[in-house]
Design an enzyme around this catalytic site. Structure first.
Site, mmCIF file in Angstrom:
data_model
loop_
_atom_site.group_PDB
_atom_site.id
_atom_site.type_symbol
_atom_site.label_atom_id
_atom_site.label_comp_id
_atom_site.label_asym_id
_atom_site.label_seq_id
_atom_site.Cartn_x
_atom_site.Cartn_y
_atom_site.Cartn_z
ATOM 1 N N CYS A 338 0.799 -1.233 0.000
ATOM 2 C CA CYS A 338 0.000 0.000 0.000
ATOM 3 C C CYS A 338 0.830 1.281 0.000
ATOM 4 O O CYS A 338 0.514 2.195 -0.748
ATOM 5 C CB CYS A 338 -0.999 0.031 1.148
ATOM 6 S SG CYS A 338 -1.166 -1.479 2.060
ATOM 7 N N ARG A 367 7.234 -10.733 5.766
ATOM 8 C CA ARG A 367 6.868 -10.466 7.152
ATOM 9 C C ARG A 367 7.558 -11.471 8.051
ATOM 10 O O ARG A 367 7.602 -12.656 7.742
ATOM 11 C CB ARG A 367 5.355 -10.537 7.333
ATOM 12 C CG ARG A 367 4.666 -9.426 6.566
ATOM 13 C CD ARG A 367 3.182 -9.435 6.757
ATOM 14 N NE ARG A 367 2.560 -8.562 5.764
ATOM 15 C CZ ARG A 367 1.266 -8.493 5.534
ATOM 16 N NH1 ARG A 367 0.440 -9.235 6.246
ATOM 17 N NH2 ARG A 367 0.794 -7.680 4.625
ATOM 18 N N GLN A 385 0.960 -11.167 -2.714
ATOM 19 C CA GLN A 385 -0.468 -10.851 -2.603
ATOM 20 C C GLN A 385 -1.039 -10.557 -3.983
ATOM 21 O O GLN A 385 -0.367 -9.957 -4.812
ATOM 22 C CB GLN A 385 -0.651 -9.609 -1.729
ATOM 23 C CG GLN A 385 -0.216 -9.797 -0.295
ATOM 24 C CD GLN A 385 -0.376 -8.505 0.494
ATOM 25 O OE1 GLN A 385 0.143 -7.471 0.102
ATOM 26 N NE2 GLN A 385 -1.087 -8.563 1.596
ATOM 27 N N ASP A 387 -2.792 -8.220 -4.897
ATOM 28 C CA ASP A 387 -3.162 -6.983 -4.234
ATOM 29 C C ASP A 387 -3.693 -5.952 -5.216
ATOM 30 O O ASP A 387 -3.329 -5.952 -6.383
ATOM 31 C CB ASP A 387 -1.904 -6.429 -3.551
ATOM 32 C CG ASP A 387 -2.242 -5.631 -2.316
ATOM 33 O OD1 ASP A 387 -3.436 -5.531 -1.977
ATOM 34 O OD2 ASP A 387 -1.303 -5.112 -1.683
ATOM 35 N N HIS A 389 -5.213 -1.595 -4.922
ATOM 36 C CA HIS A 389 -5.716 -0.473 -4.140
ATOM 37 C C HIS A 389 -6.563 0.411 -5.023
ATOM 38 O O HIS A 389 -6.145 0.770 -6.120
ATOM 39 C CB HIS A 389 -4.559 0.305 -3.517
ATOM 40 C CG HIS A 389 -3.815 -0.529 -2.526
ATOM 41 N ND1 HIS A 389 -2.663 -1.194 -2.853
ATOM 42 C CD2 HIS A 389 -4.106 -0.859 -1.243
ATOM 43 C CE1 HIS A 389 -2.258 -1.890 -1.799
ATOM 44 N NE2 HIS A 389 -3.117 -1.716 -0.812
ATOM 45 N N LYS A 473 -14.669 -3.218 7.024
ATOM 46 C CA LYS A 473 -14.216 -4.167 5.997
ATOM 47 C C LYS A 473 -15.208 -5.294 5.792
ATOM 48 O O LYS A 473 -16.124 -5.491 6.595
ATOM 49 C CB LYS A 473 -12.854 -4.738 6.372
ATOM 50 C CG LYS A 473 -12.872 -5.563 7.648
ATOM 51 C CD LYS A 473 -11.551 -6.302 7.870
ATOM 52 C CE LYS A 473 -11.600 -7.025 9.194
ATOM 53 N NZ LYS A 473 -10.485 -7.902 9.419
ATOM 54 N N HIS A 519 -8.368 -1.341 0.095
ATOM 55 C CA HIS A 519 -7.430 -2.446 -0.142
ATOM 56 C C HIS A 519 -8.279 -3.655 -0.483
ATOM 57 O O HIS A 519 -9.270 -3.910 0.197
ATOM 58 C CB HIS A 519 -6.645 -2.822 1.115
ATOM 59 C CG HIS A 519 -6.020 -1.692 1.852
ATOM 60 N ND1 HIS A 519 -4.675 -1.479 1.868
ATOM 61 C CD2 HIS A 519 -6.563 -0.731 2.623
ATOM 62 C CE1 HIS A 519 -4.408 -0.432 2.628
ATOM 63 N NE2 HIS A 519 -5.524 0.041 3.108
#
Ligand SMILES: [Zn+2]
Ligand SMILES: [Zn+2]
Length: 651
Positions: A338, A367, A385, A387, A389, A473, A519
């Site tokens: 992000c 991580r 991910q 991912d 945005h 969310k 996200h």
């Protein structure tokens, strides 16, 4: 008399002090036998706890999660009671219900070990206590008395817990000789529990702190019917067979190397095939929905994460910074994409006409996880991910949610996840000051999520107070073929990062405004998703994903050349095929390749070679006879094409 309101809105009068059990008996004997706990004004209560005022009551049975929770929590007490008999002087930590069953953390004393071989004796004692039909009695107790009671028994773990509680809120539950510090609720007596199994044991530090003593965590499960226990144990067996770590190795999909590092998966050629196919599938959908692909580096300047707030929150638990030798700069492995995407947003001045801006990236993040927590592809230190945005105006949030829900539906359908659940996490209405972002925007976004779910016919559980401090969310959980739940996709509204990165757009009013950020990652990560897919399908991937779609089995060496020409022809149709040219009997070749979960086995001999045919054997041993090679290739290519490109409009 008091008035009891039922879920269907009907109202009945009862004497003050009536219990859930008495209410059930007044309705029907059958209900009284099935009911396990009562929801009283939304709180789960013991069936035997007196109700003193008007209340809304819902009688809970095995199928209700709250009832199961009380059932398994009572079973944790039952196991503890058995342990207290079998291991005099044993000390107890905590013993909660979990998603499947329960555990109890115990300290059996210096040098005493509870081994798997001891489980049957524990189960036997539990069954004896069940047969004794011991009443489970709730009692309110002052803090002083509670400390005295548990100190007297030398239960120092319990005393530590009591010291953190407020006086006036403490209760104990007693059955037979066993008393536990406990909030409840519980079953009326031990005979409600019918079938028991102690499953496993593991070490667990008291309060999760490695500086505190290590206790023994004993896991167990119980059921109201023996049949349910048998089914559960069978499911566990099946789950073992489907373990993605085992199948991943057999099918040569991925590997780990201690030299590369724990928790860092290596995708082997077949696994990479599979993953790339999934990525292509997602990219196509993203294109359809007007996402734009971006690529960002694997590291970022420390300042980036100071700005995003991640450094303050996770910095010390994450990987150590990387220092450049000359400039003394500090970089971190990226824990999420992000912040990079916020910087992409900022490269140009944005106007309302540019929004929504949807930036997508298969972004690899890192991580830190403790080495003991790592597990196959589901708990790793580096993962990618799926991912994206979305930067939009507050008024566009609902539309964007509708679109993301569409994407998730398309994906679940294409991959055969028919069972899924959704959860909407909203603010705690009592504690609005905990959250950042304006009241107006929160209300708008929360309404948008709820309405989007309603419009899509998606039954979602609403949880108040479960939202992150920066936005509400929507989470998706899939149920796999064995009925296990896996958390997958999340759609998260965020008011925090646009604020921290000072993102802006010029509105139609020519004023500067803050965009909202969403996200979203339907799979969560490629690693996790592939793990779930392996366990869901037991490695029998749908045809379009199978790393090897067909294996050609020549009946003898004489036909190897023809077999290779078949592979060549299939390749023209983008079909992934191999030849098994080992000098083995064809029966053996069939067996071996079936174990590899190959969708199609194509047997070729003289007749096939002469007529340009293949003899088709579909997965599961279904013989389809000989067909022209060309026809087979065309049909299969068409099937694959259809699966890879589901009509996006029809969902
Ligand atoms: Zn308890
Ligand atoms: Zn994000």
């Amino acid at each position: 008399m008091i008035r009891i309101t039922f879920p269907d809105g009907s109202v009945r009068e009862y004497e003050k002090g009536v219990t859930g059990l008495v209410i059930a008996q007044s309705i029907s004997q059958r209900l009284a036998q099935e009911v396990l706990a009562a929801s009283v004004n939304g709180e789960t209560w013991d069936l035997t706890r007196p109700i003193e005022e008007d209340a809304t009551v819902n009688l809970l049975k095995w199928d209700d999660d709250e009832a199961k929770h009380a059932y398994w929590h009572s079973s944790a007490h039952l196991m503890a009671e058995a342990l207290q008999v079998l291991y005099p002087g044993i000390k107890f930590g905590i013993g909660p219900a979990i998603e499947n069953g329960f555990y109890y953390d115990v300290d059996p004393g210096e040098g005493v070990v509870i081994k798997e071989a001891d489980f049957p004796a524990i189960e036997k004692k539990m069954m004896e206590l069940i047969a004794a039909k011991e009443e489970i009695v709730r009692q309110s107790i002052s803090k002083k008395d509670a400390v005295a009671l548990f100190s007297g028994r030398d239960e120092h773990y319990k005393v530590e817990l009591i010291n953190e509680l407020e006086d006036g809120t403490i209760t104990t539950y007693t059955q037979g000789e066993f008393t536990d510090l406990c909030r409840g609720p519980h079953l009326p007596n031990t005979s409600y529990i019918r079938a028991v199994k102690v499953l496993s044991s593991a070490g667990a530090y008291w309060r999760g702190d490695e500086k505190r003593p290590q206790l023994t965590r004993l896991y167990g499960i119980t059921f109201p019917k023996k049949k349910l226990l048998d089914e559960y144990l069978l499911m566990l067996e099946e789950a073992k067979k489907r373990d993605h770590r085992k199948i991943g190795k057999e099918l040569q999909l991925f590997a780990f190397s201690q030299t590369v590092g724990a928790g860092l998966p290596l995708w082997l050629p077949k696994g990479t095939q599979l993953r790339m196919r999934l990525e292509d599938f997602l990219k196509r959908i993203q294109r359809e929905f007007d996402y734009e692909q971006v690529i960002t580096p694997h590291i970022g300047h420390k300042q980036l994460y100071v700005t995003s707030g991640h450094y303050a929150k996770y910095g010390k638990d994450s990987f150590q910074p990387i220092h450049t030798p000359e400039e003394g700069e500090e970089f971190l492995l990226k824990p999420m994409n992000c912040p990079h995407h916020c910087e992409i947003y900022k490269t140009f001045p944005r106007s309302y006409k540019d929004l929504p801006l949807r930036l997508a990236e298969f972004g690899t993040v890192y991580r830190y996880e403790q080495s003991g927590e790592l597990h196959g592809l589901t708990r790793v230190r580096g993962f990618t991910q799926d991912d994206a945005h979305i930067f939009c105006t507050p008024d566009q949030v609902k539309d964007e949610f509708l679109k993301v829900v569409d994407i998730i539906f398309i994906i679940f359908k294409a991959l055969d996840f028919e069972n899924f659940e959704a959860q909407i996490s909203l603010r705690d209405p009592e504690n609005k000051e905990k959250y950042i972002g304006s009241d107006e925007n929160w209300e708008k976004a929360e309404r948008a999520i709820v309405e989007a779910c309603e419009e899509k016919g998606l039954k979602a559980r609403v949880e108040l107070g479960e939202a992150a401090f920066y936005g509400p969310k929507l989470d998706f959980m899939v149920k796999d073929a064995l009925g296990r739940r896996w958390q997958l996709g999340t759609i998260q509204v965020d008011y925090n990062l646009p604020e921290r990165f000072e993102l802006e757009y010029t509105g139609a009013d020519n004023q500067k405004h803050r965009p909202v950020m969403i996200h979203r990652a339907p799979f969560g990560s490629m690693e996790r998703f592939v793990a779930v897919l392996i366990e869901h399908t037991a490695g029998k991937f749908p045809l379009w994903l199978a790393p090897t779609q067909a294996v050609i089995l020549p009946v003898s060496e004489k036909f190897n050349d023809y077999a290779y020409s078949v592979v060549k022809e299939l390749k023209r149709f983008e079909i992934r095929a191999e030849v098994d040219d080992r000098n083995e009997k064809v029966g053996r070749k069939i067996r071996d390749n079936e174990l590899k979960r190959i969708p199609y086995l194509l047997i070729v001999g003289e007749k096939e070679a002469d007529n340009e045919e293949v003899s088709v054997r579909k997965q599961g041993g279904i013989d389809q006879g000989s067909v022209k090679l060309r026809t087979f290739a065309e049909e299969m290519a068409r099937d694959v094409e259809k699966m890879m490109n589901p009509p996006l409009g029809q969902i």
